[in-house]
Design an enzyme around this catalytic site. Sequence first.
Site, mmCIF file in Angstrom:
data_model
loop_
_atom_site.group_PDB
_atom_site.id
_atom_site.type_symbol
_atom_site.label_atom_id
_atom_site.label_comp_id
_atom_site.label_asym_id
_atom_site.label_seq_id
_atom_site.Cartn_x
_atom_site.Cartn_y
_atom_site.Cartn_z
ATOM 1 N N LYS A 1 0.831 -1.198 0.000
ATOM 2 C CA LYS A 1 0.000 0.000 0.000
ATOM 3 C C LYS A 1 0.870 1.255 0.000
ATOM 4 O O LYS A 1 0.555 2.238 -0.684
ATOM 5 C CB LYS A 1 -0.926 0.009 1.211
ATOM 6 C CG LYS A 1 -1.821 1.233 1.256
ATOM 7 C CD LYS A 1 -2.736 1.205 2.459
ATOM 8 C CE LYS A 1 -3.599 2.454 2.509
ATOM 9 N NZ LYS A 1 -4.492 2.467 3.673
ATOM 10 N N LYS B 1 -0.971 13.437 4.778
ATOM 11 C CA LYS B 1 -0.925 12.312 5.716
ATOM 12 C C LYS B 1 -0.288 11.087 5.069
ATOM 13 O O LYS B 1 0.666 10.501 5.604
ATOM 14 C CB LYS B 1 -2.327 11.969 6.205
ATOM 15 C CG LYS B 1 -2.381 10.736 7.106
ATOM 16 C CD LYS B 1 -3.787 10.435 7.541
ATOM 17 C CE LYS B 1 -4.660 9.953 6.401
ATOM 18 N NZ LYS B 1 -4.264 8.572 5.945
#
Length: 231
Positions: free
Chosen positions: A103, A171
């Site tokens: 990811k 983020k």
Amino acid sequence: MLMSTKTRRFEPDDNTIDVIATEHNADRGSVREAYRRAATLANQGHDREEITAELQQSMNLQGAVITVVVAGATAYAGINVMNSIAETVFPLGDEAGAGSAMKAVNQMLAGVHIAAMAEAITFGMTQGVSPTSFIDVISKCAGTSWMLENRAPHIADGDYTPRSSVNIWPKDLGIVLDIADQADFDAPITKTALAQYAKAVEAGLGLEDDAAVAKVYAAQAGLSLPKGTPS
């Protein structure tokens, strides 16, 4: 995701499954909720077809293409649940952490590709290339990417309704860079992309679609981006 060996119940745990959703027109909250709903239906004895039909009807996932990357022995217990909400599920082995690693790689590319698209489409405007022409031509050339083909139309339409917001990228790319630092790996392109998203947030664009990072380039160059049609 955890499963009791006694009750065979699926108990979703965000820490054991990673969902790649932002590049597929599905917000993460909807995907997480769909996963939990699928687990509940599976516990009630519904089969995959029934679960899929229920999610398509009740969840905001119409038109979404969801990819799941999963690793860890316990995670495989819920593979049928994941198959109910995802077009593709990639099992990456029994060792936990492989899904998170993949990811991170995906998010590095996705974030960079959006920023690169924004840079290219606004650069094109300085050379007389309209956003529409940019999409028509570059989407058929080697310079294209999934993100370009998905996000550039938002700019051409002047539509910054958040499918995936700018706020996500400081983020996510921050996490990616933390991982890179731990591996003593320099990622200068990712750092540059992160800086552009940070500028977008500072400009008050955090809640807009992440294609709005193009506004940072446009402001610097004195460009006027296309305006959406008032509703």
